[in-house]
Design a protein around this motif. Structure first.
Motif, PDB file in Angstrom:
ATOM      1  N   THR A   1      -4.140   6.611  -3.264  1.00  0.00           N
ATOM      2  CA  THR A   1      -3.640   5.542  -2.445  1.00  0.00           C
ATOM      3  C   THR A   1      -3.797   4.116  -3.191  1.00  0.00           C
ATOM      4  O   THR A   1      -4.968   3.959  -3.481  1.00  0.00           O
ATOM      5  CB  THR A   1      -4.265   5.284  -0.921  1.00  0.00           C
ATOM      6  OG1 THR A   1      -3.939   6.426  -0.135  1.00  0.00           O
ATOM      7  CG2 THR A   1      -3.805   4.171  -0.235  1.00  0.00           C
ATOM      8  N   TYR A   2      -2.784   3.673  -3.585  1.00  0.00           N
ATOM      9  CA  TYR A   2      -2.839   2.293  -4.265  1.00  0.00           C
ATOM     10  C   TYR A   2      -2.525   1.292  -3.287  1.00  0.00           C
ATOM     11  O   TYR A   2      -1.733   1.358  -2.530  1.00  0.00           O
ATOM     12  CB  TYR A   2      -1.628   2.212  -5.352  1.00  0.00           C
ATOM     13  CG  TYR A   2      -1.723   3.261  -6.443  1.00  0.00           C
ATOM     14  CD1 TYR A   2      -2.750   3.126  -7.578  1.00  0.00           C
ATOM     15  CD2 TYR A   2      -1.453   4.538  -6.401  1.00  0.00           C
ATOM     16  CE1 TYR A   2      -2.949   3.960  -8.708  1.00  0.00           C
ATOM     17  CE2 TYR A   2      -1.277   5.524  -7.512  1.00  0.00           C
ATOM     18  CZ  TYR A   2      -2.117   5.061  -8.498  1.00  0.00           C
ATOM     19  OH  TYR A   2      -2.355   6.140  -9.495  1.00  0.00           O
ATOM     20  N   THR A   3      -3.403   0.039  -3.391  1.00  0.00           N
ATOM     21  CA  THR A   3      -3.088  -1.345  -2.613  1.00  0.00           C
ATOM     22  C   THR A   3      -2.918  -2.273  -3.850  1.00  0.00           C
ATOM     23  O   THR A   3      -3.900  -2.479  -4.712  1.00  0.00           O
ATOM     24  CB  THR A   3      -4.233  -1.615  -2.120  1.00  0.00           C
ATOM     25  OG1 THR A   3      -4.549  -0.367  -0.821  1.00  0.00           O
ATOM     26  CG2 THR A   3      -3.922  -2.845  -1.228  1.00  0.00           C
TER      27      THR A   3
ATOM     28  N   ASN B   1       0.867   5.625  -1.183  1.00  0.00           N
ATOM     29  CA  ASN B   1       0.241   6.930  -1.437  1.00  0.00           C
ATOM     30  C   ASN B   1       0.857   7.556  -2.785  1.00  0.00           C
ATOM     31  O   ASN B   1       2.338   7.884  -2.365  1.00  0.00           O
ATOM     32  CB  ASN B   1       0.201   7.896  -0.410  1.00  0.00           C
ATOM     33  CG  ASN B   1      -0.676   9.038  -0.784  1.00  0.00           C
ATOM     34  OD1 ASN B   1      -1.832   9.074  -0.780  1.00  0.00           O
ATOM     35  ND2 ASN B   1       0.089  10.390  -0.679  1.00  0.00           N
TER      36      ASN B   1
ATOM     37  N   GLN C   1       0.808  -1.207  -0.076  1.00  0.00           N
ATOM     38  CA  GLN C   1       0.001   0.010   0.031  1.00  0.00           C
ATOM     39  C   GLN C   1       0.975   1.228   0.121  1.00  0.00           C
ATOM     40  O   GLN C   1       1.925   1.419   0.833  1.00  0.00           O
ATOM     41  CB  GLN C   1      -0.963   0.053   1.130  1.00  0.00           C
ATOM     42  CG  GLN C   1      -1.846   1.312   1.322  1.00  0.00           C
ATOM     43  CD  GLN C   1      -3.110   1.247   2.202  1.00  0.00           C
ATOM     44  OE1 GLN C   1      -2.779   1.384   3.322  1.00  0.00           O
ATOM     45  NE2 GLN C   1      -4.199   0.287   1.849  1.00  0.00           N
TER      46      GLN C   1
END
Length: 215
Positions: free
Chosen positions: A198-200, A189, A187
């Motif tokens: 925000t990427y997961t 930002n 995860q």
């Protein structure tokens, strides 16, 4: 440069997919013809105008029928995206609920490699290089990593004007395991000029991208 210019025009068109394809072919043919006659790409684009100006002219000329087709296609895409996101979230929860462990003691994943892969995924997203992004993903995820799926999602939830990419924050990385299947979750930002996302990202043991979420 030519491909990017035409792509920007076509992306901003508010008409059916078939009409966009026709316009894309015609614009490309016109530019190629002008180049064969001695004009440079810069001269051609200066003469034709900006991508935004050209798209606006096309949009103003489309009949009402094209506008209806555009709205219908966009609605169907959003419905398909919502279904896909729900499915992906279900898969994601299925893997995430079980056992979390620190990535530091992992015998499966290397933290440094996961950080490199994460940067590569986000760079490809920013550049809209979806074919290259698909090459990093599992077969199950590939159909979701296309312009047809991702561009409407980005527009619907984050708007069109993200601005230039600035930097990534410090990633938070964990390992998860269930039923002898191990994945890594990253995860991070990402900061853009006008927005933060925000990427997961989920990676399997082979380093393939198995899930991707944005918020």
């Amino acid at each position: 440069m030519r491909e990017k210019y035409v792509k920007q025009i076509v992306k901003a068109l508010r008409c059916s997919k078939a009409k966009r394809e026709d316009i894309k072919k015609q614009l490309t043919a016109d530019i190629v013809t002008a180049q064969e006659q001695g004009e440079s790409e810069e001269e051609i684009m200066a003469r034709m105008g900006t991508a935004k100006e050209i798209a606006s002219e096309f949009n103003a000329s489309f009949p009402e029928e094209e506008a209806r087709k555009y709205k219908k296609e966009k609605t169907l895409k959003i419905i398909a995206i919502i279904v896909a996101v729900v499915v992906l979230l279900g898969i994601g929860l299925y893997w995430i609920v079980p056992k979390y462990t620190s990535i530091e003691g992992s015998t499966v994943f290397r933290e440094e490699q996961l950080i490199v892969q994460t940067q590569e995924v986000i760079d490809l997203l920013n550049a809209e290089e979806y074919e290259a992004l698909q090459a990093m993903a599992t077969e199950q995820l590939k159909p979701m990593l296309t312009a047809e799926y991702l561009e409407p999602v980005k527009e619907q939830y984050f708007g069109n004007d993200w601005g230039a990419f600035k930097n990534l924050g410090n990633p938070y990385i964990m390992q998860i395991k269930q039923m002898n299947v191990t994945n890594a979750v990253v995860q991070v930002n990402a900061s853009y000029e006008n927005i933060s996302v925000t990427y997961t990202l989920l990676f399997d043991e082979e380093g393939k991208l198995t899930g991707m979420y944005m918020k």
